[in-house]
Design a protein around this motif. Structure first.
Motif, short mmCIF file in Angstrom:
data_model
loop_
_atom_site.label_atom_id
_atom_site.label_comp_id
_atom_site.label_asym_id
_atom_site.label_seq_id
_atom_site.Cartn_x
_atom_site.Cartn_y
_atom_site.Cartn_z
N GLN A 253 51.98 55.74 51.84
CA GLN A 253 51.45 54.92 52.41
C GLN A 253 51.04 55.40 53.58
N ILE A 254 50.43 54.45 53.50
CA ILE A 254 49.09 53.90 54.72
C ILE A 254 49.14 52.81 56.16
N LYS A 255 50.15 53.19 57.09
CA LYS A 255 50.23 52.01 57.58
C LYS A 255 51.46 51.33 57.26
N HIS A 256 50.94 50.16 57.51
CA HIS A 256 52.25 49.57 56.15
C HIS A 256 51.61 49.40 54.52
N ARG A 257 50.99 50.02 54.44
CA ARG A 257 50.15 49.47 52.51
C ARG A 257 51.36 50.59 51.52
N ILE A 258 51.40 50.34 50.51
CA ILE A 258 52.22 51.42 49.66
C ILE A 258 51.20 51.67 48.32
N HIS A 259 50.15 51.92 48.15
CA HIS A 259 48.64 52.45 47.70
C HIS A 259 49.57 52.87 45.75
N THR A 260 49.39 52.30 44.88
CA THR A 260 50.35 53.37 44.00
C THR A 260 49.08 53.59 42.45
N PHE A 261 49.40 55.06 42.50
CA PHE A 261 48.06 54.84 41.07
C PHE A 261 49.21 56.04 40.02
N VAL A 262 48.33 55.90 38.97
CA VAL A 262 48.90 55.96 37.22
C VAL A 262 47.49 56.74 37.13
N SER A 266 42.27 52.90 38.74
CA SER A 266 41.39 52.60 37.79
C SER A 266 40.60 52.62 38.39
N THR A 267 39.60 51.91 36.66
CA THR A 267 38.10 53.10 37.03
C THR A 267 37.30 52.24 38.68
N ASP A 268 37.34 51.63 39.61
CA ASP A 268 37.50 50.67 40.79
C ASP A 268 36.90 52.12 41.18
N PHE A 269 38.01 52.88 41.26
CA PHE A 269 38.66 53.95 42.78
C PHE A 269 37.62 54.68 42.15
N ARG A 270 38.01 55.67 40.67
CA ARG A 270 37.08 56.56 40.42
C ARG A 270 36.17 56.74 40.11
N ASN A 271 35.27 55.47 40.31
CA ASN A 271 33.92 55.14 40.63
C ASN A 271 32.89 55.23 41.37
N SER A 272 33.63 54.84 42.59
CA SER A 272 33.30 54.63 44.30
C SER A 272 32.47 56.07 44.93
N ALA A 273 31.76 55.65 45.88
CA ALA A 273 31.39 56.31 46.21
C ALA A 273 31.57 57.64 46.51
N GLU A 274 32.71 56.91 47.83
CA GLU A 274 33.97 58.05 48.65
C GLU A 274 34.37 59.31 47.46
N PHE A 275 34.86 58.35 46.15
CA PHE A 275 35.77 59.54 45.23
C PHE A 275 34.96 60.01 44.84
N CYS A 276 34.17 59.85 43.93
CA CYS A 276 32.86 61.03 43.81
C CYS A 276 32.77 61.69 44.78
N HIS A 314 46.07 63.35 36.45
CA HIS A 314 47.14 63.08 37.30
C HIS A 314 47.28 62.23 38.66
N SER A 315 48.39 61.29 38.14
CA SER A 315 48.35 60.55 39.25
C SER A 315 47.82 61.23 41.02
N GLU A 316 49.24 62.08 40.69
CA GLU A 316 49.31 62.44 41.62
C GLU A 316 47.99 63.05 42.99
N ARG A 317 47.33 63.48 41.56
CA ARG A 317 45.53 64.03 42.31
C ARG A 317 44.84 62.75 42.94
N VAL A 321 43.71 61.91 46.58
CA VAL A 321 42.49 62.54 46.99
C VAL A 321 42.53 61.09 47.84
N TYR A 322 43.17 59.50 47.77
CA TYR A 322 42.74 58.70 48.55
C TYR A 322 42.92 58.64 50.01
#
Length: 382
Positions: A253-262, A266-276, A314-317, A321-322
């Motif tokens: 949870q960050i502020k009011h949003r719950i962010h979920t990962f499997v 998502s490739t969007d996240f894993r390819n993002s500049a910040e993620f890399c 694995h989703s927890e990693r 990172v997020y």
DNA sequence: ATAGGGTTAG
């Protein structure tokens, strides 16, 4: 309700707080705490009990204790919530100390108190202490129920005493439940006892033929032993019976949003500049402190390179990172997972807590790992 | 209205 100007009562908040606890929504839980403070009326016992429980289930055990200490009236639920809070957060010494305090205050423990203590002993590897407790509880007039036996069997099995655990199950004064056999099966998995696992699973399938977890555990027992034909057989059996397993997922949870990962993410996240950027920084830094991916935990018949890719996704990693990207430096990272963390993610989290100097609080199905500066509160006992 | 028992492939 608030939008409609309906207001709320203590009963409203007492029902909402456990929900925050269940999903580890600490931010939301604190907002409700804020409403209690703002209202200037003293919270009643059930409300403060559920507030404590919310903090305990969010891994914020110090806040939980603060509420407990400030309560003017406490009932047995308050004591049990605090003890169980310590227990699920891996602080078994504190749980025991509170139990002693309870006794010297002449508060009578009940069956729930001992379930909390016994399961705490089991998860911390305090086998002989737990065994003693199992006998001691009868001096307090608490007769062992199925739940207490479940803790005992788990405690023995988890510490490798499989024969002793089996002997307890076989001499049970009641019909063993699925959780009893399931716990024993898990211990067979931990200690690689294939033949006992096969006996156990026969009994387990009579009781819980549709529980996907049981099939997965059996499959993992075979996979650990390299028996891939048997693994295939179990998976085919699942397919034939239409049994599906929920995918592993993690959330924060960050502020009011719950962010979920499997897993894989998502490739969007894993390819993002910040993620890399963060990912490669972490890879270098964790390697320097001695982290090496342990692919033993990937129980699939695939090559080594694929295995490494698999554990690292694995989703927890991904959630970690997020959280590192999107929360302030030095802020604790709080992750919840719907399954147990794997051994490799566990050592990765230790390394990351060290190199980022962040506290990482990871809740799995129902208990916690607190990672700080390279070590974990569970002391690596599984 | 609040507290409790085992575990898990993607």
């Amino acid at each position: 309700m608030q939008g409609e100007g309906m207001g709320f009562s203590w009963v409203t908040l007492t029902t909402v707080l456990p929900v925050c606890g269940q999903v580890t929504a600490l931010h939301s839980g604190k907002e409700i705490h804020g409403q209690i403070v703002k209202s200037k009326k003293r919270g009643d016992v059930p409300l403060l009990n559920s507030l404590m429980d919310m903090y305990a289930k969010c891994g914020a055990i110090d806040y939980c204790r603060k509420v407990f200490d400030r309560m003017q009236n406490k009932d047995i639920t308050s004591w049990n919530t605090m003890i169980s809070g310590y227990s699920i957060n891996g602080q078994i010494e504190e749980a025991m100390a509170l139990f002693d305090e309870m006794i010297s205050n002449r508060i009578r423990p009940d069956g729930i108190t001992f379930v909390a203590l016994l399961s705490g002993c089991s998860h911390s590897g305090l086998t002989s202490k737990g065994k003693r407790l199992f006998h001691v509880m009868q001096n307090y007039g608490v007769k062992p129920s199925l739940e207490h036996y479940a803790c005992l069997v788990d405690m023995l099995g988890r510490s490798g005493k499989l024969d002793e655990a089996l002997a307890v199950v076989e001499s049970l004064p009641m019909k063993p439940s699925g959780s009893i056999w399931g716990s024993l099966l898990n211990s067979c998995r931990l200690y690689g006892n294939v033949s006992l696992a096969e006996t156990v699973v026969e009994r387990l399938f009579e009781i819980e033929p549709n529980n996907p977890g049981n099939y997965v555990m059996l499959s993992n027992v075979y996979a650990n032993a390299g028996m891939w034909e048997e693994v295939k057989r179990v998976r085919e059996m699942m397919g034939m019976r239409g049994i599906k397993k929920d995918a592993g997922c993690s959330w924060i949870q960050i502020k009011h949003r719950i962010h979920t990962f499997v897993a894989g993410g998502s490739t969007d996240f894993r390819n993002s500049a910040e993620f890399c950027r963060i990912w490669s920084e972490l890879s270098d830094a964790t390697k320097k402190v001695g982290y090496v991916p342990d692919t033993e935990v990937v129980l699939h018949d695939i090559n080594a390179e694929m295995k490494t890719m698999w554990v690292c996704g694995h989703s927890e990693r991904l959630a970690a990172v997020y959280a590192l990207i999107n929360t302030g430096d030095g802020m604790p990272v709080r992750i919840t997972k719907n399954l147990r963390v794997c051994v490799d993610c566990h050592s990765w989290m230790k390394a990351v807590s060290r190199v980022t100097r962040r506290l990482i609080v990871l809740r799995d199905t129902n208990r916690f790992h607190h990672f700080e500066n390279g070590t974990c509160s569970c002391k690596d006992y599984w």
